[in-house]
Design a protein around this motif. Structure first.
Motif, PDB file in Angstrom:
ATOM      1  N   ALA A  67       0.838  -1.207   0.000  1.00 62.45           N
ATOM      2  CA  ALA A  67       0.000   0.000   0.000  1.00 62.45           C
ATOM      3  C   ALA A  67       0.872   1.256   0.000  1.00 62.45           C
ATOM      4  CB  ALA A  67      -0.931  -0.020   1.212  1.00 62.45           C
ATOM      5  N   TYR A  68       1.933   1.229   0.796  1.00 64.78           N
ATOM      6  CA  TYR A  68       2.850   2.367   0.848  1.00 64.78           C
ATOM      7  C   TYR A  68       3.534   2.562  -0.503  1.00 64.78           C
ATOM      8  CZ  TYR A  68       6.546   5.431   2.618  1.00 64.78           C
ATOM      9  OH  TYR A  68       7.403   6.487   2.834  1.00 64.78           O
ATOM     10  N   ALA A  69       3.933   1.465  -1.122  1.00 63.12           N
ATOM     11  CA  ALA A  69       4.574   1.546  -2.439  1.00 63.12           C
ATOM     12  C   ALA A  69       3.597   2.054  -3.495  1.00 63.12           C
ATOM     13  CB  ALA A  69       5.118   0.176  -2.836  1.00 63.12           C
ATOM     14  N   ALA A  70       2.317   1.695  -3.368  1.00 64.15           N
ATOM     15  CA  ALA A  70       1.324   2.135  -4.355  1.00 64.15           C
ATOM     16  C   ALA A  70       1.147   3.649  -4.312  1.00 64.15           C
ATOM     17  CB  ALA A  70      -0.010   1.434  -4.102  1.00 64.15           C
ATOM     18  N   GLN A  71       1.098   4.228  -3.087  1.00 65.69           N
ATOM     19  CA  GLN A  71       0.979   5.688  -3.043  1.00 65.69           C
ATOM     20  C   GLN A  71       2.278   6.342  -3.491  1.00 65.69           C
ATOM     21  OE1 GLN A  71       2.180   8.269  -0.713  1.00 65.69           O
ATOM     22  NE2 GLN A  71       3.686   6.831   0.116  1.00 65.69           N
ATOM     23  N   ASN A  72       3.410   5.699  -3.229  1.00 71.38           N
ATOM     24  CA  ASN A  72       4.684   6.225  -3.742  1.00 71.38           C
ATOM     25  C   ASN A  72       4.722   6.212  -5.266  1.00 71.38           C
ATOM     26  OD1 ASN A  72       6.036   6.993  -1.429  1.00 71.38           O
ATOM     27  ND2 ASN A  72       6.936   4.981  -1.076  1.00 71.38           N
ATOM     28  N   LEU A  73       4.090   5.194  -5.860  1.00 74.11           N
ATOM     29  CA  LEU A  73       4.005   5.134  -7.319  1.00 74.11           C
ATOM     30  C   LEU A  73       3.270   6.352  -7.853  1.00 74.11           C
ATOM     31  CD1 LEU A  73       4.141   3.742 -10.108  1.00 74.11           C
ATOM     32  CD2 LEU A  73       2.060   2.496  -9.471  1.00 74.11           C
ATOM     33  N   TYR A  74       2.124   6.653  -7.254  1.00 71.82           N
ATOM     34  CA  TYR A  74       1.360   7.809  -7.706  1.00 71.82           C
ATOM     35  C   TYR A  74       2.173   9.098  -7.542  1.00 71.82           C
ATOM     36  CZ  TYR A  74      -2.509  10.974  -8.522  1.00 71.82           C
ATOM     37  OH  TYR A  74      -3.316  11.948  -9.055  1.00 71.82           O
ATOM     38  N   VAL A  75       2.770   9.257  -6.367  1.00 69.04           N
ATOM     39  CA  VAL A  75       3.530  10.484  -6.098  1.00 69.04           C
ATOM     40  C   VAL A  75       4.702  10.618  -7.066  1.00 69.04           C
ATOM     41  CG1 VAL A  75       5.009  11.618  -4.405  1.00 69.04           C
ATOM     42  CG2 VAL A  75       2.833  10.630  -3.690  1.00 69.04           C
ATOM     43  N   SER A  76       5.387   9.519  -7.357  1.00 69.36           N
ATOM     44  CA  SER A  76       6.542   9.565  -8.264  1.00 69.36           C
ATOM     45  C   SER A  76       6.125   9.921  -9.682  1.00 69.36           C
ATOM     46  CB  SER A  76       7.270   8.217  -8.247  1.00 69.36           C
ATOM     47  OG  SER A  76       7.780   7.935  -6.960  1.00 69.36           O
ATOM     48  N   LEU A  77       5.027   9.327 -10.132  1.00 73.11           N
ATOM     49  CA  LEU A  77       4.530   9.651 -11.482  1.00 73.11           C
ATOM     50  C   LEU A  77       4.126  11.124 -11.564  1.00 73.11           C
ATOM     51  CD1 LEU A  77       2.335   6.502 -12.279  1.00 73.11           C
ATOM     52  CD2 LEU A  77       4.483   7.142 -13.384  1.00 73.11           C
ATOM     53  N   SER A  78       3.405  11.588 -10.552  1.00 72.77           N
ATOM     54  CA  SER A  78       2.970  12.983 -10.562  1.00 72.77           C
ATOM     55  C   SER A  78       4.164  13.929 -10.450  1.00 72.77           C
ATOM     56  CB  SER A  78       1.994  13.215  -9.400  1.00 72.77           C
ATOM     57  OG  SER A  78       1.389  14.479  -9.517  1.00 72.77           O
ATOM     58  N   ALA A  79       5.160  13.553  -9.641  1.00 66.00           N
ATOM     59  CA  ALA A  79       6.363  14.387  -9.514  1.00 66.00           C
ATOM     60  C   ALA A  79       7.111  14.456 -10.843  1.00 66.00           C
ATOM     61  CB  ALA A  79       7.266  13.828  -8.426  1.00 66.00           C
ATOM     62  N   ALA A  80       7.133  13.349 -11.576  1.00 67.44           N
ATOM     63  CA  ALA A  80       7.777  13.351 -12.885  1.00 67.44           C
ATOM     64  C   ALA A  80       7.057  14.295 -13.838  1.00 67.44           C
ATOM     65  CB  ALA A  80       7.796  11.933 -13.459  1.00 67.44           C
ATOM     66  N   ASP A  81       5.724  14.309 -13.785  1.00 64.14           N
ATOM     67  CA  ASP A  81       4.946  15.187 -14.654  1.00 64.14           C
ATOM     68  C   ASP A  81       5.197  16.652 -14.307  1.00 64.14           C
ATOM     69  OD1 ASP A  81       3.168  15.347 -16.817  1.00 64.14           O
ATOM     70  OD2 ASP A  81       1.476  15.717 -15.480  1.00 64.14           O
ATOM     71  N   ALA A  82       5.238  16.944 -13.008  1.00 58.16           N
ATOM     72  CA  ALA A  82       5.512  18.325 -12.588  1.00 58.16           C
ATOM     73  C   ALA A  82       6.924  18.747 -12.976  1.00 58.16           C
ATOM     74  CB  ALA A  82       5.310  18.449 -11.076  1.00 58.16           C
ATOM     75  N   ALA A  83       7.897  17.841 -12.827  1.00 58.42           N
ATOM     76  CA  ALA A  83       9.286  18.157 -13.189  1.00 58.42           C
ATOM     77  C   ALA A  83       9.411  18.388 -14.693  1.00 58.42           C
ATOM     78  CB  ALA A  83      10.218  17.030 -12.756  1.00 58.42           C
ATOM     79  N   ALA A  84       8.661  17.602 -15.499  1.00 64.99           N
ATOM     80  CA  ALA A  84       8.685  17.795 -16.951  1.00 64.99           C
ATOM     81  C   ALA A  84       8.144  19.177 -17.312  1.00 64.99           C
ATOM     82  CB  ALA A  84       7.869  16.697 -17.640  1.00 64.99           C
ATOM     83  N   ALA A  85       7.084  19.605 -16.618  1.00 72.45           N
ATOM     84  CA  ALA A  85       6.528  20.930 -16.877  1.00 72.45           C
ATOM     85  C   ALA A  85       7.510  22.028 -16.450  1.00 72.45           C
ATOM     86  CB  ALA A  85       5.206  21.081 -16.128  1.00 72.45           C
ATOM     87  N   GLU A  86       8.176  21.823 -15.315  1.00 75.90           N
ATOM     88  CA  GLU A  86       9.174  22.805 -14.864  1.00 75.90           C
ATOM     89  C   GLU A  86      10.311  22.927 -15.872  1.00 75.90           C
ATOM     90  OE1 GLU A  86      10.642  22.617 -10.861  1.00 75.90           O
ATOM     91  OE2 GLU A  86       8.780  21.734 -10.126  1.00 75.90           O
ATOM     92  N   ALA A  87      10.748  21.776 -16.388  1.00 75.10           N
ATOM     93  CA  ALA A  87      11.837  21.797 -17.368  1.00 75.10           C
ATOM     94  C   ALA A  87      11.419  22.562 -18.617  1.00 75.10           C
ATOM     95  CB  ALA A  87      12.229  20.366 -17.727  1.00 75.10           C
ATOM     96  N   PHE A  88      10.173  22.370 -19.037  1.00 72.82           N
ATOM     97  CA  PHE A  88       9.686  23.056 -20.226  1.00 72.82           C
ATOM     98  C   PHE A  88       9.599  24.563 -19.979  1.00 72.82           C
ATOM     99  CE2 PHE A  88       6.550  24.657 -23.180  1.00 72.82           C
ATOM    100  CZ  PHE A  88       6.846  23.983 -24.359  1.00 72.82           C
ATOM    101  N   LEU A  89       9.120  24.939 -18.804  1.00 69.84           N
ATOM    102  CA  LEU A  89       8.963  26.356 -18.500  1.00 69.84           C
ATOM    103  C   LEU A  89      10.300  27.082 -18.397  1.00 69.84           C
ATOM    104  CD1 LEU A  89       6.094  26.268 -15.839  1.00 69.84           C
ATOM    105  CD2 LEU A  89       5.988  27.235 -18.159  1.00 69.84           C
ATOM    106  N   SER A  90      11.347  26.354 -18.016  1.00 68.19           N
ATOM    107  CA  SER A  90      12.653  27.005 -17.879  1.00 68.19           C
ATOM    108  C   SER A  90      13.211  27.417 -19.227  1.00 68.19           C
ATOM    109  CB  SER A  90      13.633  26.072 -17.167  1.00 68.19           C
ATOM    110  OG  SER A  90      13.835  24.886 -17.916  1.00 68.19           O
ATOM    111  N   GLY A  91      12.702  26.820 -20.334  1.00 66.14           N
ATOM    112  CA  GLY A  91      13.085  27.226 -21.686  1.00 66.14           C
ATOM    113  C   GLY A  91      14.470  26.751 -22.069  1.00 66.14           C
ATOM    114  N   GLY A  92      14.646  26.419 -23.348  1.00 62.74           N
ATOM    115  CA  GLY A  92      15.953  25.974 -23.850  1.00 62.74           C
ATOM    116  C   GLY A  92      16.419  24.726 -23.123  1.00 62.74           C
ATOM    117  N   ILE A  93      17.669  24.729 -22.706  1.00 63.01           N
ATOM    118  CA  ILE A  93      18.231  23.588 -21.968  1.00 63.01           C
ATOM    119  C   ILE A  93      17.888  23.767 -20.497  1.00 63.01           C
ATOM    120  CG2 ILE A  93      20.334  22.368 -21.346  1.00 63.01           C
ATOM    121  CD1 ILE A  93      21.558  23.339 -23.961  1.00 63.01           C
TER     122      ILE A  93
END
Length: 423
Positions: A67-93
């Protein structure tokens, strides 16, 4: 016409009926009935109580960690999505730390997926795993396409990122949340079974007591003896086994704290709170991607943060550190929205993903750390309760079995002298 039994069998049956009507026959029936019920009750109680101990070990070793790993799965996936958006917003490299955070989140998600589904044998879990495993590479491919186009300054990059995020929000995260819900339901179900009274054991032990009482009455009528030490000892052993089983199970159930606002309920609520926080953070970063109307994304953000505030207030209290950090983060978000609506896009982006102490990114990281700490503390409390339940049940199987074997032996030993009087 029914076939007739052999004469020897019919004769034996007639003899048994006649013998059962005699006093020694009645004593033999009492010995047989009481002794059989004692043995049956002993093995049933040992089996039921051993099953509870096995469930306690399963919760600690498998159900709760999954159960703990399952919520970690959700958090990790969502964190990856947020990090991808942050990377895009930073522009360029993008900044190296943002890229590392995205890759780490994906690696954490892969590890959590493997752990949360280890040994899964139900069809729904296998279907969820198959969907996540198939769609995660598609998501990363869309993110890389967005990243490549963004580095070259092509506007189509935002479309790729929006498509990637839609795949994450509409499928990957929904499947991960379903997996988390199922795993927490399994934790609650296992705890309920551990704390439930062993009704089969209770019923059989009551039958033993009734049989001892009925047997004593029959012996009184047949032998004029008011009390038989063996039958009395058997009844006492059965009563002690009954009390032991009921008390041990009740103590185990109280140790679990599985009711409303108990450790299990707060554990699940905090896991859901962390998920809501990640959903809101993703909406916060995505609303800046297209540089258009942010009304819809702002509604999503408000919906998630409202639910998050309610959870935090209910679980951690109105003055908790987590709630204070939540309020600090939403205050930072309002600054971001105000800057965006005033056409100060660079300022809004810096507020959303910057590394300053007052930015939304820093404040959200502080909130997530607080939620992780609270979750760890409640998780330890939950596991401690399950461990205490196992301690309460630890000697019950062997003790009740030995008591009932003693009861069976006492019945035989106590009634054998009476039986010998007639043989």
């Amino acid at each position: 016409m029914r076939p007739r039994l052999p004469a020897a069998v019919r004769g034996a049956g007639v003899w048994l009926r006649r013998f059962a009507a005699t006093t020694p026959g009645v004593i033999g029936v009492v010995v047989l009935v009481v002794g059989t019920l004692c043995v049956l009750a002993g093995f049933t109680s040992a089996n039921q109580l051993s099953g509870k101990i096995t469930r306690h070990e399963t919760v600690l070793d498998r159900t709760e960690p999954l159960a703990y790993a399952a919520q970690n799965l959700y958090v990790s996936l969502s964190a990856a999505d947020a990090a991808a958006a942050e990377a895009f917003l930073s522009g360029g490299i993008e900044a190296a730390d943002v890229r590392v955070r995205y890759q780490t989140a994906l690696a954490d998600a892969a590890g959590a997926l493997a752990e949360a589904t280890a040994g899964a044998n139900d069809a729904q879990t296998r279907l969820i795993v198959a969907r996540i495993s198939a769609e995660l590479p598609a998501y990363t491919g869309l993110v890389e396409a967005a990243r490549a186009n963004n580095r070259q300054g092509f506007p189509v990059g935002s479309a790729y990122l929006r498509e990637a995020s839609a795949l994450m929000q509409d499928s990957l995260l929904k499947n991960a949340q379903q997996l988390s819900t199922d795993r927490f339901a399994a934790v609650n179900a296992e705890q309920g079974r551990i704390g439930a009274l062993p009704w089969s054991t209770i019923g059989l032990l009551l039958l033993v007591l009734i049989a001892c009482g009925a047997g004593s009455f029959v012996l009184l009528r047949r032998t004029n003896r008011r009390f038989n030490l063996g039958v009395g000892a058997a009844a006492a052993a059965a009563a002690l086994a009954l009390i032991w089983a009921v008390v041990a199970t009740t103590v185990a159930g109280s140790s679990l704290d599985g009711g409303r606002n108990g450790a299990a309920d707060r554990f699940e609520s905090l896991a859901e709170a962390r998920i809501l926080a990640q959903q809101a953070r993703t909406a916060e970063t995505l609303q800046l991607i297209t540089r258009g109307d942010i009304t819809e994304d702002e509604q999503v953000f408000t919906q998630h943060t409202t639910a998050l505030k309610d959870r935090l207030t209910a679980v951690t209290g109105a003055d908790s550190a987590a709630l204070q950090r939540f309020q600090s983060w939403t205050t930072g978000h309002r600054k971001q929205v105000e800057a965006y609506q005033a056409a100060r896009f660079t300022e809004a982006v810096d507020q959303a993903i910057g590394r300053g102490t007052e930015t939304s990114a820093t404040r959200f990281a502080s909130l997530d750390e607080s939620l992780r700490t609270e979750l760890g503390a409640v998780r330890a409390e939950l596991r401690g309760g399950v461990d205490s339940a196992g301690d309460a049940l630890s000697f019950s199987p062997s003790a009740t079995l030995l008591l009932m074997l003693f009861a069976a032996a006492a019945t035989v030993v106590g009634l054998w002298p009476r039986l010998k009087e007639f043989l």
